[in-house]
Design an enzyme around this catalytic site. Structure first.
Site, mmCIF file in Angstrom:
data_model
loop_
_atom_site.group_PDB
_atom_site.id
_atom_site.type_symbol
_atom_site.label_atom_id
_atom_site.label_comp_id
_atom_site.label_asym_id
_atom_site.label_seq_id
_atom_site.Cartn_x
_atom_site.Cartn_y
_atom_site.Cartn_z
ATOM 1 N N LYS A 1 39.180 24.357 42.980
ATOM 2 C CA LYS A 1 38.152 25.378 41.297
ATOM 3 C C LYS A 1 38.475 24.201 40.064
ATOM 4 C CE LYS A 1 34.714 27.694 40.234
ATOM 5 N NZ LYS A 1 33.339 27.815 40.331
ATOM 6 N N TYR B 1 48.431 33.932 48.207
ATOM 7 C CA TYR B 1 49.218 34.746 49.339
ATOM 8 C C TYR B 1 50.394 35.316 48.952
ATOM 9 C CZ TYR B 1 45.665 34.501 52.698
ATOM 10 O OH TYR B 1 44.308 34.375 53.849
ATOM 11 N N ASP C 1 33.080 25.965 44.934
ATOM 12 C CA ASP C 1 31.517 27.365 46.051
ATOM 13 C C ASP C 1 31.247 25.944 46.242
ATOM 14 O OD1 ASP C 1 32.133 25.502 43.569
ATOM 15 O OD2 ASP C 1 30.966 27.276 42.077
ATOM 16 N N ASP D 1 41.469 29.074 53.643
ATOM 17 C CA ASP D 1 40.918 30.626 54.975
ATOM 18 C C ASP D 1 39.707 30.927 54.612
ATOM 19 O OD1 ASP D 1 42.038 33.345 56.296
ATOM 20 O OD2 ASP D 1 40.964 33.985 54.199
ATOM 21 N N ASP E 1 36.871 30.049 58.333
ATOM 22 C CA ASP E 1 36.344 30.617 58.559
ATOM 23 C C ASP E 1 34.664 30.131 59.030
ATOM 24 O OD1 ASP E 1 38.702 32.466 59.717
ATOM 25 O OD2 ASP E 1 36.908 33.878 58.593
HETATM 26 C C1 IPM Z 1 43.892 33.620 58.837
HETATM 27 C C2 IPM Z 1 44.164 34.855 59.211
HETATM 28 C C3 IPM Z 1 44.885 35.448 58.009
HETATM 29 C C4 IPM Z 1 45.120 34.623 56.957
HETATM 30 C C5 IPM Z 1 45.527 37.046 58.183
HETATM 31 C C6 IPM Z 1 44.940 37.460 59.186
HETATM 32 C C7 IPM Z 1 46.591 37.605 56.944
HETATM 33 O O1 IPM Z 1 42.206 35.073 58.271
HETATM 34 O O2 IPM Z 1 44.931 33.100 59.972
HETATM 35 O O3 IPM Z 1 43.420 32.705 58.408
HETATM 36 O O4 IPM Z 1 44.504 35.032 56.123
HETATM 37 O O5 IPM Z 1 45.650 34.201 56.213
HETATM 38 MN MN MN Z 2 41.293 33.781 58.080
#
Ligand code: IPM
Ligand code: MN
Length: 355
Positions: free
Chosen positions: A190, A142, A222, A246, A250
């Site tokens: 990884k 990042y 993975d 990240d 999710d």
């Molecule tokens: C999160 C989001 C952010 C990230 C984006 C919006 C930059 O997806 O907080 O997970 O990738 O960290």
């Molecule tokens: Mn995210």
């Protein structure tokens, strides 16, 4: 206690859900006798519209001077399909994390008994799931340099880079959390391919003897993507780098059936920030239909992590559970039954706290 809280509602549904968290925090303040001051500031697309910058200095000053930050969401579709846009709302989030030194993102996954039937997984796999990710937040790909394009614009590159101290401070948080939980730490990397991952693994191996009560497991990212779906109950605390975290968080946020209900905390050297995991959900913005519970639960995490006020935090999760049990919820989880507006849910929760 006196608390000075910075409010950064951000974009989309951010302002509406933050409003509900504020109602709840005020009710807690009233009930427990805390003096709570709120100071609001812009971030993301809202800040670009107002000042031209996604994380203006004025916002940083307010956040840095606060005891804790409550943050809504960032993102606006008008930037999403314009890869050439020079200023992007997401830059505000990254800059905020970097400038506030928020190097650890704590993202729990747990189940709500009344919602677990909505999980995309079979009940026996998911019932009772309880794990937490510690995602590194201010390093890795990042932020790594160099990044960009070659002169012709035909080649693009990003750099994944980690220094040992960045891994150490994140891993220690994970070890300490595991000591207070089920004493299992999974290092997600990884290491079969990436040099950064080998440094992660080596560093965690060096630290492990300092935490003899914690069992450490090393798994490739993975495989974890697969096992989170297959055996989510096998995990307790997971630590990982920025990009892997990240992606996996999710995935993790939807498996309990409570999509949009998971809170998170970003921790660092001083300031702590709390935000719902869901995004800005622009389609719902301004309609008073968004589910405020993830933000309200983020406020609960704030009382716990920023102020060490466990009773206050517990009361907030109790009233959230009550709203789920009694069906006093927004349409996304009402199962076609009676549903309530965002603002009504906030009012209801605040009233229950004061009841
Ligand atoms: C999160 C989001 C952010 C990230 C984006 C919006 C930059 O997806 O907080 O997970 O990738 O960290
Ligand atoms: Mn995210």
């Amino acid at each position: 206690m006196e608390m000075n809280i910075a409010l950064l509602p951000g974009d989309g549904i951010g302002p509406e859900v933050i409003d509900q968290a504020v109602k709840v925090v005020k009710a807690i303040g009233q009930k427990f006798g805390h003096k709570i001051t709120f100071t609001e500031a812009v971030v993301g697309a809202a800040a670009i519209d107002a000042t031209g910058e996604p994380y203006p200095d004025s916002t940083h000053e307010i956040a840095a001077a606060s005891d804790a930050v409550l943050f809504g969401a960032i993102g606006d579709p008008k930037y999403d399909n314009d890869p050439k846009a020079k200023v992007r709302p997401e830059q505000g989030l990254l800059l905020m994390r970097q400038k506030l030194g928020l190097f650890a993102n704590v993202r729990p996954t747990f189940t709500f008994p009344s919602l677990v039937h909505k999980s995309p997984l079979k009940l026996d796999r998911v019932d009772g799931v309880d794990f937490v990710f510690f995602r590194e937040l201010t390093g890795g790909i990042y932020f790594g340099e160099p990044r960009g394009r070659n002169e012709q614009g035909t080649k693009a590159f990003d750099t994944n880079v980690y220094s040992k101290h960045e891994i150490v401070r994140l891993a220690r948080m994970g070890f300490e959390a595991a000591q207070k939980r089920r004493k299992l730490l999974t290092c997600v990397d990884k290491a079969n391919v990436m040099a950064t991952s080998r440094l992660w693994r080596e560093t965690v191996q060096e630290l492990a003897p300092e935490y003899p009560d914690v069992k450490v497991e090393y798994e490739f990212v993975d495989a974890v993507a697969m096992r989170l779906i297959q055996w989510p109950k096998a995990y307790d605390v997971l630590i990982t780098e920025n990009l892997f975290g990240d992606i996996l968080t999710d995935e993790a946020s939807v498996i309990s059936g409570s999509m949009g209900l998971m809170p998170s905390a970003s921790l660092g050297t001083s300031i702590k920030l709390f935000e719902p995991i869901h995004g800005s959900y622009p389609q719902a913005a301004g309609k008073d239909i968004a589910n405020p519970l993830a933000t309200v639960l983020s406020a609960a995490m704030m009382f716990d992590y920023a102020f060490d006020l466990k009773e206050e935090a517990q009361l907030i999760s109790d009233v959230v559970n009550l709203s789920l049990d009694e069906g006093y919820v927004t349409e996304d989880i009402a199962d076609g039954g009676t549903s309530y507006k965002t603002s009504e849910v906030g009012d209801w929760l605040a009233a229950k706290i004061l009841a």
